[in-house]
Design an enzyme around this catalytic site. Structure first.
Site, PDB file in Angstrom:
ATOM      1  NE  ARG A 196      15.950   4.366  60.038  1.00 46.82           N
ATOM      2  CZ  ARG A 196      15.999   3.998  58.767  1.00 46.82           C
ATOM      3  NH1 ARG A 196      16.800   4.596  57.928  1.00 46.82           N
ATOM      4  NH2 ARG A 196      15.223   3.034  58.335  1.00 46.82           N
ATOM      5  NE  ARG A 243      14.027  12.790  42.151  1.00 45.47           N
ATOM      6  CZ  ARG A 243      14.679  13.290  43.194  1.00 45.47           C
ATOM      7  NH1 ARG A 243      14.594  14.574  43.455  1.00 45.47           N
ATOM      8  NH2 ARG A 243      15.415  12.520  43.961  1.00 45.47           N
ATOM      9  CG  LEU A 259       5.374   4.065  49.152  1.00 46.58           C
ATOM     10  CD1 LEU A 259       4.447   4.413  47.993  1.00 46.58           C
ATOM     11  CD2 LEU A 259       5.520   2.557  49.285  1.00 46.58           C
ATOM     12  CD  GLU A 263      12.792   7.677  58.849  1.00 48.11           C
ATOM     13  OE1 GLU A 263      13.407   8.314  57.967  1.00 48.11           O
ATOM     14  OE2 GLU A 263      12.770   6.441  58.881  1.00 48.11           O
TER      15      GLU A 263
HETATM   16  N1  LIG Z   1      10.324  14.712  43.213  1.00 53.89           N
HETATM   17  C1  LIG Z   1      10.317  13.383  43.252  1.00 53.89           C
HETATM   18  N2  LIG Z   1       9.546  12.670  42.407  1.00 53.89           N
HETATM   19  C2  LIG Z   1       9.524  11.327  42.437  1.00 53.89           C
HETATM   20  N3  LIG Z   1      10.246  10.583  43.305  1.00 53.89           N
HETATM   21  C3  LIG Z   1      11.035  11.232  44.164  1.00 53.89           C
HETATM   22  C4  LIG Z   1      11.122  12.655  44.198  1.00 53.89           C
HETATM   23  N4  LIG Z   1      11.989  13.000  45.172  1.00 53.89           N
HETATM   24  C5  LIG Z   1      12.433  11.839  45.719  1.00 53.89           C
HETATM   25  N5  LIG Z   1      11.867  10.785  45.110  1.00 53.89           N
HETATM   26  C6  LIG Z   1      12.090   9.356  45.410  1.00 53.89           C
HETATM   27  O1  LIG Z   1      12.392   9.217  46.781  1.00 53.89           O
HETATM   28  C7  LIG Z   1      13.507   8.329  46.940  1.00 53.89           C
HETATM   29  C8  LIG Z   1      14.248   8.645  48.237  1.00 53.89           C
HETATM   30  O2  LIG Z   1      13.357   8.519  49.296  1.00 53.89           O
HETATM   31  P1  LIG Z   1      13.823   8.654  50.812  1.00 53.89           P
HETATM   32  O3  LIG Z   1      12.604   8.533  51.654  1.00 53.89           O
HETATM   33  O4  LIG Z   1      14.639   9.871  50.971  1.00 53.89           O
HETATM   34  O5  LIG Z   1      14.700   7.339  50.913  1.00 53.89           O
HETATM   35  P2  LIG Z   1      15.771   6.838  51.958  1.00 53.89           P
HETATM   36  O6  LIG Z   1      15.411   7.436  53.296  1.00 53.89           O
HETATM   37  O7  LIG Z   1      15.614   5.359  51.935  1.00 53.89           O
HETATM   38  O8  LIG Z   1      17.098   7.290  51.441  1.00 53.89           O
HETATM   39  C9  LIG Z   1      14.336   8.550  45.695  1.00 53.89           C
HETATM   40  O9  LIG Z   1      15.114   7.428  45.382  1.00 53.89           O
HETATM   41  C10 LIG Z   1      13.247   8.783  44.627  1.00 53.89           C
HETATM   42  O10 LIG Z   1      12.854   7.559  44.052  1.00 53.89           O
HETATM   43  C1  LIG Z   2      15.000  -0.314  56.959  1.00 57.53           C
HETATM   44  C2  LIG Z   2      15.156   0.401  55.664  1.00 57.53           C
HETATM   45  O1  LIG Z   2      14.828  -0.137  54.626  1.00 57.53           O
HETATM   46  O2  LIG Z   2      15.627   1.658  55.728  1.00 57.53           O
HETATM   47  P1  LIG Z   2      15.920   2.632  54.493  1.00 57.53           P
HETATM   48  O3  LIG Z   2      14.621   2.870  53.819  1.00 57.53           O
HETATM   49  O4  LIG Z   2      16.471   3.867  55.126  1.00 57.53           O
HETATM   50  O5  LIG Z   2      16.888   1.928  53.584  1.00 57.53           O
HETATM   51 MG   LIG Z   3      14.465   6.493  54.840  1.00 53.78          MG
END
Ligand SMILES: Nc1ncnc2c1ncn2[C@@H]1O[C@H](COP(=O)(O)OP(=O)(O)O)[C@@H](O)[C@H]1O
Ligand SMILES: CC(=O)OP(=O)(O)O
Ligand SMILES: [Mg+2]
Length: 397
Positions: free
Chosen positions: A89, A282, A207, A383
């Protein structure tokens, strides 16, 4: 004959990885490294055939974390040496890359040059590429760009209202990110509804820790909320999203902040963290339930921004058939989905099926009722699967 492909999704403080058999799309291994760059111990969770392994150690940087990931494969399998390709990625492709690309030294140099545009994301991605090349020097390494899906945004959407010569000289424009996810999820949404991709007006709400929205008009992305960098748009875990552009000069003049400090403030100490002291929804929900007023305000700001964007995207699309929630928050935070759909209802006629919405599930599902004027779905993003498909397609050519 299995065709294992290793997929690396190096984030600012985490690495998500999978080994996927490109022939059957079976997941041979899936893992997550957390708390990279932190002085306290991070974790690796590595799962093979339903069996989970984990270790704890300090990861000062992504290179250390990747060494530990390779050790996990060596100890618990599957054999990393069986990989026929590695898909990476890659967040910012600038104007140089608008499609999935086989990586060579020239590509790496261009990614280094683009790092200033995605300082939280491109350097970890490059660390992943270098580590994978060391371990698997003889297999193709492929870059899958977050920006690629949005390379066909209309000029009126990607152009900033700044001096056109300056913009042209420095390639300043809106690029958009999370494209692999928006692309995958919007296709899954069409399939779920049994509708043709090229006839749907869609809004996808990705999100996660980073967050972005896309508007897809009958198969073509026409808007997205991130910009030149992944800082623009929605309120995120640690990123402010939209602020008055005058804020930078104000902080410089009035608070004596350097531009480096302002950049760090807006990327790493703002968003939900700045508003509530927590990044994880959470934790924020627990604070709200305990009566924390700042946490409640933080969530209201998050939802307010999101609702405003969705409303404007419905206007851009000239109507909307389907709104889809995805990524960590979108897939799991039913209270946030409810706040959003309820807020949209008076203007747009979205009606939530509260029962279905509140059930925790990893399945694709519709969370709107039959009377809703817009279908509202939850579709888990993947992804890594999308990356595996793109990697397989590139190496087949
Ligand atoms: N059970 C849940 N309830 C509410 N929010 C959650 C839960 N599990 C994960 N999250 C939210 O999802 C976020 C992570 O999302 P993710 O798509 O994995 O992010 P990234 O890819 O940017 O690391 C956490 O920071 C949290 O806010
Ligand atoms: C582009 C970007 O914001 O990626 P991530 O959500 O993984 O931080
Ligand atoms: Mg992500």
């Amino acid at each position: 004959m299995p065709k294992p492909i290793l997929l690396l999704n190096c984030g600012s403080s985490s690495i998500k990885y999978q080994m996927i058999d490109a022939e059957t799309e079976a997941v041979m291994a899936v893992g997550l490294v957390q708390k990279i760059g932190d002085a306290s111990p991070g974790t690796i969770e590595h799962e093979v055939n339903g069996e989970e392994f984990s270790t704890e150690q300090v990861f000062l940087d992504h290179t250390e974390a990747l060494t530990a990931v390779v050790a996990m494969f060596d100890e618990h399998g599957p054999a990393i040496a069986d990989a026929v390709a590695v898909g990476h990625r890659t967040v910012h492709g600038g104007t140089a890359f608008n499609k999935t690309t086989i990586i060579d030294d020239g590509v790496i140099q261009k990614l280094v040059d683009l790092s200033g545009l995605a300082p939280l994301h491109n350097p970890p991605g490059i660390a992943g590429i270098r580590a994978a090349r060391r371990v698997l020097p003889d297999v193709p390494q492929v870059a899958i760009f977050d920006t690629a899906f949005f390379s066909e945004l209309p000029a009126e959407a990607y152009t900033y209202a700044i001096d056109r010569d300056l913009a042209a000289k420095h390639e300043i424009r809106r690029y958009g990110f999370h494209g692999t996810s928006h692309d995958y999820v919007s296709h899954q949404a069409a399939e779920f509804l049994g509708r043709d991709y090229s006839e749907l007006k869609q809004i996808v709400c990705h999100l996660g820790n980073g967050a972005s929205l896309s508007a897809i008009d009958r198969g073509h992305p026409i808007e997205t909320s991130m910009g030149l960098t992944p800082l623009q748009g929605l309120v995120m875990g640690t990123r402010s999203g939209d602020v008055d552009p005058g804020l930078h000069a104000f902080l410089f003049r009035e608070a004596g902040a350097t531009f480096g400090e302002i950049d760090t403030l807006l990327n790493k100490r703002s968003g939900m963290l700045g508003l509530t002291g927590k990044t994880d929804m959470r934790d924020i929900k627990a604070l709200i339930e305990a009566g924390d007023e700042q946490a409640k305000l933080g969530l209201d700001v998050y939802v307010h921004r999101l609702v405003g964007y969705i409303g404007s995207y419905i206007a851009f699309l000239g109507g909307c058939d389907v709104i889809t929630f995805t990524a960590g928050v979108g897939e799991n935070a039913d209270h946030i989905r409810k706040m959003v759909v309820d807020r949209l209802r008076p203007a747009f006629g979205t009606v939530l099926d509260e029962q279905v919405n509140s059930v925790r599930s990893k399945a694709q599902r519709r969370i709107s009722t039959a009377e809703s004027t817009i279908e509202v779905l939850v579709i888990p993003t993947n992804e890594e699967l999308a990356m595996a498909r793109q990697t397989a397609a590139v190496i087949a050519n």
